[in-house]
Write an enzyme that holds these catalytic residues in place. Structure first.
Site, short mmCIF file in Angstrom:
data_model
loop_
_atom_site.label_atom_id
_atom_site.label_comp_id
_atom_site.label_asym_id
_atom_site.label_seq_id
_atom_site.Cartn_x
_atom_site.Cartn_y
_atom_site.Cartn_z
N LYS A 1 0.85 -1.33 -0.20
CA LYS A 1 0.06 -0.23 0.02
C LYS A 1 0.92 1.14 0.04
O LYS A 1 0.44 2.19 -0.43
CB LYS A 1 -1.05 0.18 1.13
N THR B 1 -3.66 5.45 4.25
CA THR B 1 -2.20 5.70 3.76
C THR B 1 -2.29 6.84 2.75
O THR B 1 -1.63 7.66 2.30
CB THR B 1 -1.28 4.70 3.50
N ASN C 1 4.50 8.55 2.90
CA ASN C 1 4.71 8.10 1.51
C ASN C 1 3.68 9.01 0.82
O ASN C 1 4.25 9.60 -0.30
CB ASN C 1 4.14 6.76 1.40
N VAL D 1 11.95 8.09 7.34
CA VAL D 1 11.89 7.00 6.27
C VAL D 1 10.48 6.80 5.50
O VAL D 1 9.36 7.02 5.97
CB VAL D 1 12.05 5.34 7.07
#
Length: 331
Positions: free
Chosen positions: A189, A246, A254, A277
């Protein structure tokens, strides 16, 4: 009855889980790979870089020494995916037969493209291993906002044991026997979330994102099933649930990286600006090559790979996806 639990990895998610477990009156140790970070947590009882304003209770202790974590009844792995192999290897000599290790990190090993539970099992074969995933931003879990996850293990009793440890009035846990599906959904995802951010950066709308998420879960499921997962897992918390949160939230690093790329930044510039990260970047490379290995069609992942690693312009990638050969939706 309170338990001795160690959380390996003091990023936002590891810290939030340590706090959740401490609320249930467990004796929790939170491990940091840097002594300075551990000392700051002990001094301020606050993870200022990741969860500012969230005060950590006194029943969490802090260390940078793995030996102080190894005798716990439950060890929770929460390091970045790139650090799981080295951390598990270092832990292995200290782990007794039948100790429980729960992996909550999301990603694939960048060197081998193995699932993280496979990497942990490779280095610590004597342990009982489970995984947990689902829509769970650390920022919200740490504030006690209602959240649900799913824990998967090959052994139903192990999954139920971990379910009991985590269940809380703000954190509901379901069980599953599909470790592959739970891991792959929570991992891939992140690739689609980067793409969702790119569409935001390009100024596209809700129609685009809805299409991206729907076709994204379809290709995630195709690869997961080819690897041995159950198709229904991808309709659950670790599949569509995690994908929704997400792709739509600004908590998602992300998605934030994707927005910057959509606005013209390179992948390297975007990751540097996010300052955390961005698991979706290495996962895109792993997913791209796993699709080739298993002979699975993953057109969104393929275009993400071209954008991130070959400098393809996002608008060109979108046009290529839109103009692909005509297909039946469910084939």
């Amino acid at each position: 009855m309170n338990k001795k639990i160690s959380v390996i990895g003091s990023g936002g998610w590891g810290t939030a889980v340590a706090l959740l477990l401490a609320k249930k009156e467990n004796d929790v140790t939170l491990w940091s790979w840097q002594k300075e970070e551990s000392d700051n947590l002990a001094k301020y009882h606050e993870n200022k870089p990741f969860l500012p304003g969230v005060i950590l209770p006194d029943n969490i202790s802090f260390t940078s020494d793995l030996e102080q974590c190894a005798d716990a009844e439950l060890i929770v792995m929460a390091t970045p995916s790139s650090a799981v192999s080295a951390t598990a290897k270092n832990l292995s000599p200290m782990i007794k037969e039948g100790q429980t290790i729960l992996n909550i990190s999301k990603g694939l090993d960048p060197e081998t493209r193995l699932r993280l539970s496979q990497i942990i099992r490779k280095h610590i074969p004597q342990a009982d291993i489970a995984v947990m995933s689902g829509p769970s931003h650390a920022e919200e879990v740490s504030r006690g906002l209602p959240t649900t996850n799913v824990v998967a293990a090959d052994n139903e009793k192990l999954a139920q044991k971990i379910q009991d440890i985590f269940m809380h009035d703000t954190f509901r846990v379901y069980t599953s026997s599909d470790m592959i599906g739970v891991e792959m959904g929570g991992t891939l995802k992140n690739v689609i979330a980067i793409c969702a951010g790119i569409t935001d950066g390009l100024g596209f709308g809700d129609n685009t994102k809805a299409a991206l998420m729907t076709r994204g879960i379809a290709e995630i499921a195709r690869l997961g099933v080819a690897m041995g997962a159950k198709p229904e897992t991808f309709a659950g918390l670790s599949g569509i649930g995690d994908l929704i949160v997400t792709c739509t939230s600004m908590h998602s690093r992300n998605r934030r990286a994707g927005i910057l790329i959509g606005k013209g930044k390179s992948c390297q510039e975007a990751v540097a600006e996010v300052k955390m990260v961005v698991e979706g970047v290495p996962t895109t490379k792993s997913g791209y090559y796993l699709a080739k290995e298993y002979g699975v069609d993953m057109p969104i992942t393929a275009q993400a790979y071209e954008i991130l690693f070959n400098g393809k312009k996002p608008k060109d990638a979108v046009m290529e996806l839109m103009m692909r050969d005509k297909k039946h939706e469910t084939f």
